[in-house]
Every structure is written in structure tokens, then in C-alpha cells.
Design a protein around this motif. Structure first.
Motif, mmCIF file in Angstrom:
data_model
loop_
_atom_site.group_PDB
_atom_site.id
_atom_site.type_symbol
_atom_site.label_atom_id
_atom_site.label_comp_id
_atom_site.label_asym_id
_atom_site.label_seq_id
_atom_site.Cartn_x
_atom_site.Cartn_y
_atom_site.Cartn_z
ATOM 1 N N ALA A 33 -0.874 0.146 -5.027
ATOM 2 C CA ALA A 33 -0.652 1.581 -5.004
ATOM 3 C C ALA A 33 -1.585 2.275 -5.990
ATOM 4 C CB ALA A 33 0.797 1.894 -5.355
ATOM 5 N N SER A 52 0.412 4.387 -1.046
ATOM 6 C CA SER A 52 0.738 2.967 -0.958
ATOM 7 C C SER A 52 -0.529 2.139 -0.803
ATOM 8 C CB SER A 52 1.670 2.723 0.223
ATOM 9 O OG SER A 52 1.000 3.065 1.430
ATOM 10 N N THR A 106 6.264 -2.308 -1.792
ATOM 11 C CA THR A 106 6.849 -1.542 -0.692
ATOM 12 C C THR A 106 7.339 -0.173 -1.134
ATOM 13 O OG1 THR A 106 8.972 -2.614 -1.076
ATOM 14 C CG2 THR A 106 7.515 -3.622 0.563
ATOM 15 N N ILE A 108 6.429 3.230 -3.639
ATOM 16 C CA ILE A 108 5.441 3.899 -4.482
ATOM 17 C C ILE A 108 6.164 4.920 -5.363
ATOM 18 C CG2 ILE A 108 3.473 3.539 -2.988
ATOM 19 C CD1 ILE A 108 3.820 6.380 -1.947
#
Length: 128
Positions: A33, A52, A106, A108
Motif C-alpha cells: 500500500a 492498495s 487486504t 489500507i
């Protein structure tokens, strides 16, 4: 050693556009990220846009939504912030940041404290 280097800042007039770049060395950005943040004089650092690792999810601050666009070029190991219809209140030092702790994370985050690697910043000044 990871290094993030921003460029592309400058002094522009209201309504103008700028495109900031953040080039990384020492580590690939493609699986992590990334975020753009800014800090105006006397103000706390605030998030502008975070993305992401895949680029599939990008979150923008309300103040820039519809005007700024976050993109990645994994081949160049670079992320960008395209800024359109700039306003005086966009004046700040802009920083890119990476969250290297979570490989293909998975979730952010918009909080600056989450990001452990930072560039040196690039000044954006919007004034008539």
C-alpha cells in the motif's frame, strides 16, 4: 535501504494542474500500500490519497475527491498524484509514503502513522 523521492511540485495559480511523482529505490512498491499525504504550515500531516497494493482500491480525502488521481507504474517503481483544479488550500508539502510491513495487505489505512517509509516531500504552492 529504501528511498522514496518525490518530485513535480511547484508554484501554480488556482485552477492549474500538477503531477507529482514518487520514485522508489531499494525495494519494489508493487506489493505494498502507498499513500500521498500533505502538511501545511502549522498543521498536522493529513492524508490525501491512499492506494492498495494492487491499485484496486484507492481512497481520497473529501477535499480532493474528483480533482486528484493516484496512479502507479510498477515497471518504473513509481507512484503519481495528478492534481487538477488546484486551490489555494491545496498549498502544502506533499509526501509519499509506503506501508512495507504488510505484503499485499487486504486493508489500507489513511492514518500517517501506519506508513513507515517516507519521502522528503515536495512543495506545492497555489496562489494568484
Amino acid at each position: 535501504q529504501v528511498q522514496l523521492v518525490e518530485s513535480g511540485g511547484g508554484s501554480v495559480q488556482p485552477g492549474d494542474s500538477l503531477k507529482l511523482s514518487c520514485a522508489a529505490s531499494g525495494r519494489s512498491l508493487s506489493n505494498y500500500a502507498m499513500g500521498w499525504f500533505r502538511q501545511a504550515p502549522g498543521e498536522a500531516r493529513e492524508f490525501v490519497a491512499v492506494s492498495s497494493w494492487s491499485g484496486g482500491t484507492t481512497v481520497y480525502a473529501d477535499s480532493v475527491k474528483g480533482r486528484f488521481t493516484f496512479t502507479r507504474d510498477n515497471a518504473k517503481n513509481t507512484v503519481y498524484l495528478e492534481m487538477n483544479v488546484l486551490k489555494p488550500e491545496d498549498t502544502a508539502v506533499y509526501y509519499c509514503a509506503a506501508d512495507f510491513r504488510y505484503y499485499r495487505g487486504t486493508v489500507i489505512y489513511t492514518g500517517p502513522a501506519r506508513y513507515g517509509s517516507w519521502g522528503q516531500g515536495t512543495q506545492v504552492t497555489v496562489a494568484s
